[in-house]
Design an enzyme around this catalytic site. Structure first.
Site, PDB file in Angstrom:
ATOM      1  N   ASP A  98       0.829  -1.211   0.000  1.00 22.08           N
ATOM      2  CA  ASP A  98       0.000   0.000   0.000  1.00 22.08           C
ATOM      3  C   ASP A  98       0.864   1.262   0.000  1.00 22.08           C
ATOM      4  O   ASP A  98       0.505   2.264  -0.630  1.00 22.08           O
ATOM      5  CB  ASP A  98      -0.983   0.001   1.174  1.00 22.08           C
ATOM      6  CG  ASP A  98      -0.283  -0.069   2.518  1.00 22.08           C
ATOM      7  OD1 ASP A  98       0.965  -0.123   2.551  1.00 22.08           O
ATOM      8  OD2 ASP A  98      -0.976  -0.080   3.552  1.00 22.08           O
ATOM      9  N   GLY A  99       2.005   1.213   0.676  1.00 27.61           N
ATOM     10  CA  GLY A  99       2.905   2.363   0.646  1.00 27.61           C
ATOM     11  C   GLY A  99       3.487   2.597  -0.739  1.00 27.61           C
ATOM     12  O   GLY A  99       3.605   3.740  -1.200  1.00 27.61           O
ATOM     13  N   THR A 109      -2.172   9.975   1.626  1.00 33.12           N
ATOM     14  CA  THR A 109      -3.165  10.740   2.373  1.00 33.12           C
ATOM     15  C   THR A 109      -3.011  10.478   3.867  1.00 33.12           C
ATOM     16  O   THR A 109      -2.476   9.434   4.276  1.00 33.12           O
ATOM     17  CB  THR A 109      -4.600  10.347   1.954  1.00 33.12           C
ATOM     18  OG1 THR A 109      -4.798   8.939   2.193  1.00 33.12           O
ATOM     19  CG2 THR A 109      -4.840  10.648   0.471  1.00 33.12           C
ATOM     20  N   ASP A 120      -2.379  -2.226  11.454  1.00 33.34           N
ATOM     21  CA  ASP A 120      -1.201  -2.908  12.000  1.00 33.34           C
ATOM     22  C   ASP A 120      -1.349  -3.174  13.488  1.00 33.34           C
ATOM     23  O   ASP A 120      -1.095  -4.284  13.970  1.00 33.34           O
ATOM     24  CB  ASP A 120       0.054  -2.065  11.756  1.00 33.34           C
ATOM     25  CG  ASP A 120       0.455  -2.024  10.295  1.00 33.34           C
ATOM     26  OD1 ASP A 120       0.005  -2.893   9.535  1.00 33.34           O
ATOM     27  OD2 ASP A 120       1.204  -1.108   9.914  1.00 33.34           O
TER      28      ASP A 120
END
Length: 310
Positions: A98-99, A109, A120
């Site tokens: 996702d990063g 965002t 996490d």
């Protein structure tokens, strides 16, 4: 007046200024056409930005899939170690994707950063809760790790947003505040290794609760009739599969029978290799919490000093 309206008026004013002969230049049809084209392009960009939906950004969609995988792994956690470990591992690996997607699509965002951190923390906490029930004697240790993880990351995020500004990322750490935290968050490789090894250690412990008689002696103990009604998480041989499932050929009974035959070699290897990195990750959590506390205290002192001057 909205920011969009102000920008549109500014574009129109610039267009009129270029069209006006009073600005010292001669207005030509080509200049007027170019100015109108730029104005229309700016309007289209404004319209496109206004239609963006942050909740449907690609990295956030990946974050939602992680939540689904986590819930699925929790469903299988008490009796299906293989299925649970697979789903949990995929969810953790998506944490790095996702990063990358946020940088690739330019969709970083604040909501995505918070979603990632909350996922996490909750995922790790749920696994540690299971380990606490599997080994009650060590429950206080697992509870302490949950508390440290939650407190450290919450205080760091809160200090970053309140002291550094709402647009400040929690991964942008000033090296003057903490060299360790700066290296931890700046190096993507270090961050990935620490987070991955940390989760691998707890997954290894989870698998050992199903496979290691050394840690779970009841795996070797026969079950008496009086104990059949007390199922204990983490001890799949206690009670027998037939006492939990009506059909011995059901998927649950078969998976539970397979769980009794889990080999403990690989879980021991995973746990042993990842332990030092897990320990370092807990040390980083302590440093992070201490630094966040100092930063918040500095803000309190500055606020009190400002109030006294009024």
């Amino acid at each position: 007046m909205s920011a969009r309206t102000r920008r549109q008026k500014a574009a129109l004013a610039a267009e009129e200024s270029e069209d006006s002969p009073s600005n010292g230049s001669v207005s030509t049809p080509s200049k007027r056409a170019s100015s109108k084209k730029r104005a229309r392009s700016a309007a289209r960009e404004e319209s496109k930005e206004s239609k963006e939906n942050v909740f449907l950004f690609t990295p956030n969609l990946i974050g939602y899939s992680r939540v689904v995988l986590t819930f699925a792994s929790l469903y299988y956690m008490p009796l299906h170690p293989r299925t649970c470990s697979f789903l949990y591992t995929v969810s953790c690996l998506l944490d790095g994707l996702d990063g990358y997607a946020a940088r690739y699509f330019n969709q970083s965002t604040t909501f995505g950063a918070v979603l990632d951190m909350v996922t996490d923390r909750c995922t790790t906490a749920c696994l540690l809760v299971f380990l606490s029930s599997a080994w009650p004697r060590w429950a206080i240790l697992f509870q302490g790790l949950i508390s440290l993880d939650m407190a450290s990351h919450y205080m760091h995020m809160y200090a970053t947003l309140s002291m550094g500004g709402s647009g400040q990322s929690h991964k942008k750490v000033d090296p003057s505040r903490s060299w360790i935290m700066y290296q931890y968050y700046t190096s993507k490789l270090v961050l990935f290794i620490c987070c991955t090894a940390n989760e691998a250690f707890f997954i290894g412990l989870y698998l050992l609760s199903f496979s290691s008689p050394t840690l779970s002696p009841s795996l070797l103990q026969p079950v008496s009739d009086s104990q059949l009604s007390s199922a204990q998480p983490g001890n799949p041989a206690h009670p027998e599969p037939a006492s939990l499932f009506a059909s011995p050929w059901s998927a649950g009974a078969l998976e539970m029978a397979r769980a009794n035959k889990l080999e403990s070699t690989w879980p021991w290897i995973i746990t042993g290799i990842s332990f030092p990195i897990m320990a370092f990750k807990q040390f980083v959590n302590i440093v992070q919490m201490v630094n966040a506390s100092k930063w918040l205290a500095e803000g309190d002192i500055a606020a009190r000093r400002a109030n006294r001057k009024k």
